[in-house]
Design an enzyme around this catalytic site. Structure first.
Site, PDB file in Angstrom:
ATOM      1  N   ALA A  56       6.811 125.464  28.513  1.00  0.00           N
ATOM      2  CA  ALA A  56       5.502 124.824  28.391  1.00  0.00           C
ATOM      3  C   ALA A  56       5.129 124.602  26.931  1.00  0.00           C
ATOM      4  O   ALA A  56       5.565 125.327  26.038  1.00  0.00           O
ATOM      5  CB  ALA A  56       4.445 125.681  29.074  1.00  0.00           C
ATOM      6  N   GLU A 100      12.626 127.456  34.751  1.00  0.00           N
ATOM      7  CA  GLU A 100      12.115 127.226  36.100  1.00  0.00           C
ATOM      8  C   GLU A 100      12.519 125.841  36.612  1.00  0.00           C
ATOM      9  O   GLU A 100      12.820 125.675  37.801  1.00  0.00           O
ATOM     10  CB  GLU A 100      10.598 127.383  36.114  1.00  0.00           C
ATOM     11  CG  GLU A 100      10.161 128.840  35.969  1.00  0.00           C
ATOM     12  CD  GLU A 100       8.660 129.009  35.975  1.00  0.00           C
ATOM     13  OE1 GLU A 100       8.144 129.709  36.866  1.00  0.00           O
ATOM     14  OE2 GLU A 100       7.996 128.436  35.090  1.00  0.00           O
TER      15      GLU A 100
END
Length: 682
Positions: A56, A100
């Protein structure tokens, strides 16, 4: 194998392909186009040699972009339900959301050197896009717990015995990924997926319970660790239920004080390693470092430099001292080899770059010299006079002083512009903090060299002005002094230590004093005695303990008594008697202090001193103070630092409490006024 009928989607958001909103949009667009193209039968996601994706974009946290569709979970759902197999081709790093994304793919191919990790817990969070559900299924519960609880990175080669990667290759990553994708397409749906792997609920429950028991005291104070284990426990059930719980826990954490504090510290560390724009110049080249003094600090600095690939000249005054230093270095590397952390040949090669000598003329080869001798001004001045005669022109001359005036040290040389402070913290080869101190005459490129050296040594360098104690020791002294005042007011050392460790500090101030040796602070106070205002509030207990030979752990007693290396659970009668005498001499009626009062007074003292030193220009940025206290003094990282803590308080109440604290401290305490506080907190 050519990828002629396989869509290669390249993540392109330099330098580390962070998954910001713009990149998420591009990924979804590329996936949609590939799925609609009848000529395409499989898809490969790849990045760069440096990064598949580092996860992120933390700058989006707390902004509308963080939750703007497509959020990462939406991207992963499109991958998960793709009508064509999707394979991740991983080189560089795949961290957090980047890993992920790879976990949601139907296949994963990585280079042996690729590094993966789910470090969210270090930011007060848990993986929020399936990491807690998919990693245990693919890598096994033990491996997954170790990776997520430690917040560490591992190379792909360490997962060859798991189902995490379909292939781990030396080279030709894209060809291998395309071959994997083609095989999946040939085999036909349903594609392999973590959803289809089922874990034994009893085994998962046992492993999670053991992990909870093994959390240390500081981890138990951080809600992310318990939340992470709750999420992982759900990996034994249906995937969608686990994903829903993980998301709920993630959203509950993201606005927490701990998560905001950790993001603040993360940002502050990145900023503190940069010089202010006005001082941005090229550093001087450094390939050889000379270290003067082969004691514990000097050898620790030498090890840092050796580990960073630099040549090191270790200088002592006689053969006996040099031999002790050489053996400290050798013992360090022997321990690394024994622990399996370093290859024996590598250890030999590293030590081959060390030149131990008593010949000061050897210093002439060094690009940078660091003295690490006894903390006494006259001793350090003598060293710098000798350095001035033997160091080559243009060499950077650094002092490792903790408190002393850099200008006074530099003044004995003919080149004060080449002198700066490099304050390492003990043990130097472990502690990350490096205070880089600017004297009155330090040249800009010398400062740049000090900061660059810190980064080379893999430390957190922080620029400081030349003032007593610089940033860290000045704030810590104010904190320790306030804790001593609390002894006179009614607390025992164990009350203070217990309250502050419950808040999260690594060690209480009196346990720290015993560990480092009470004589260090005692000598400093003796040196200041002649200039100290006799009307100033001064707690005599430390000096009285030293006068009785109680120097701390090394003498078997200090604030606490030590038997066989173990600290007594409470202070003994000698210490309590001295404290009671100090209270009586000041005319104070002793009263018990509650833990929250102890913590708040200690923090207020830190904030007051931080505001004063920042107003004085000792720190360049308020966040630098937090970096110093967290990295060098055991302030809990998840509390952000004293500046972050102060920003969380009501401004008017904070100023009122500071006034009250300083008034109670009496003469010798300087109040950070409203203007100084505003400089710190705005």
């Amino acid at each position: 194998m050519p990828c002629h009928d396989i869509a290669v989607v390249t993540l392109d958001n330099p330098p580390l392909n962070s998954l910001d909103h713009a990149l998420r949009v591009r990924i979804v667009s590329a996936l949609t186009a590939a799925q609609a193209d009848p000529a395409i039968r499989a898809i490969v996601l790849t990045g760069s040699e440096r990064a598949f994706s580092a996860g992120a974009d933390v700058t989006e946290f707390g902004t509308p972009r963080q939750f703007a569709e497509p959020i990462l979970r939406s991207v992963l759902e499109q991958v998960r339900h793709s009508s064509k197999p999707v394979v991740a081709a991983i080189d560089g790093v795949a961290l957090g959301g980047g890993l992920e994304l790879a976990l949601a793919c139907h296949g994963r191919v990585a280079t042996r050197r690729a590094k993966v990790g789910l470090p969210e817990v270090t930011l007060g969070l848990i993986p929020g896009s399936g990491g807690t559900q998919r990693l245990p299924r693919l890598a096994g519960i033990d491996v997954a717990l170790g990776l997520m609880l430690g917040g560490t990175q591992k190379t792909a080669s360490e997962f060859v015995d798991t189902s995490l990667f379909d292939r781990v290759v030396e080279g030709h990553l894209l060809d291998a990924a395309c071959a994997c994708a083609a095989e999946l397409a040939d085999a036909g749906a349903p594609w392999p997926h973590a959803d289809r792997i089922h874990l034994d609920p009893g085994y998962v429950s046992t492993k999670v319970s053991l992990a909870r028991q093994r959390l240390n005291a500081r981890q138990r104070l951080q809600p992310a660790y318990a939340a992470l284990l709750d999420a992982v426990a759900a990996s034994a059930g249906p995937m969608d239920e686990g994903l829903a719980l993980e998301r709920s826990l993630f959203l509950g954490l993201i606005g927490s004080t701990e998560a905001r504090a950790l993001r603040h510290q993360f940002k502050a560390e990145r900023e503190s390693a940069r010089l202010p724009d006005a001082l941005q110049v090229a550093p001087r080249p450094v390939s050889t470092v000379a270290v003067i003094g082969a004691g514990t600090m000097g050898t620790g600095i030498a090890i840092c430099a050796l580990d960073a690939g630099l040549d090191v000249i270790l200088v002592e005054q006689d053969d006996a001292a040099l031999s002790r230093g050489r053996h400290r270095v050798a013992d360090h590397y022997a321990a690394r080899v024994s622990a399996g952390k370093l290859d024996e040949h590598a250890a030999v090669a590293v030590q081959a770059r060390l030149l131990p000598t008593i010949d000061w003329q050897a210093i002439g080869r060094a690009d940078l010299v660091i003295e690490a001798v006894f903390e006494e001004l006259s001793v350090k001045q003598d060293v710098f006079r000798r350095l001035d005669a033997v160091a080559r022109p243009g060499a950077v001359l650094a002092t490792n002083t903790s408190y002393l005036d850099i200008d006074t040290i530099a003044a004995v040389t003919s080149r004060p512009q080449d002198v700066l402070g490099l304050h390492f913290f003990s043990p130097a080869n472990v502690m990350k903090l490096l205070e880089v101190i600017r004297s009155r005459d330090t040249a800009a490129d010398v400062l740049a060299t000090g900061m660059a050296l810190g980064r080379t040594l893999r430390k957190s360098p922080v620029l400081c002005g030349n003032a007593f104690g610089f940033i860290g020791n000045r704030v810590y002294n104010a904190y320790r002094r306030q804790c001593e005042f609390m002894l006179e007011d009614g607390a025992w050392p164990e009350d203070v230590d217990r309250a502050l460790t419950a808040f999260g500090v690594a060690m209480g101030p009196f346990a720290v004093a015993d560990l480092s040796g009470l004589d260090i602070a005692w000598r400093m106070r003796l040196a200041q005695a002649a200039t100290r205002d006799p009307r100033e509030r001064h707690v005599p207990v430390l000096a009285q303990l030293c006068e009785q030979g109680r120097m701390g752990q090394k003498s078997g007693a200090g604030y606490y008594r030590y038997t066989d290396g173990q600290r007594a659970p409470s202070t003994d009668e000698t210490v309590r008697g001295l404290i009671e005498q100090a209270s009586a001499a000041r005319g104070l009626q002793r009263h018990a202090l509650k833990a929250d009062e102890i913590v708040r007074r200690a923090l207020l003292a830190m904030v007051n001193e931080a505001a004063c030193l920042h107003a004085d220009g000792v720190s360049s940025r308020p966040g630098d103070i937090d970096v110093v206290l967290v990295q060098g003094y055991g302030f809990p990282r998840w509390q952000g630092g004293p500046v972050f803590w102060a920003r969380e308080q009501d401004r008017k109440q904070l100023l009122a409490e500071l006034r009250e604290l300083v008034a109670a401290g009496g003469r010798g305490m300087r109040l950070a006024d409203e203007a100084a506080l505003a400089l710190l907190l705005d």
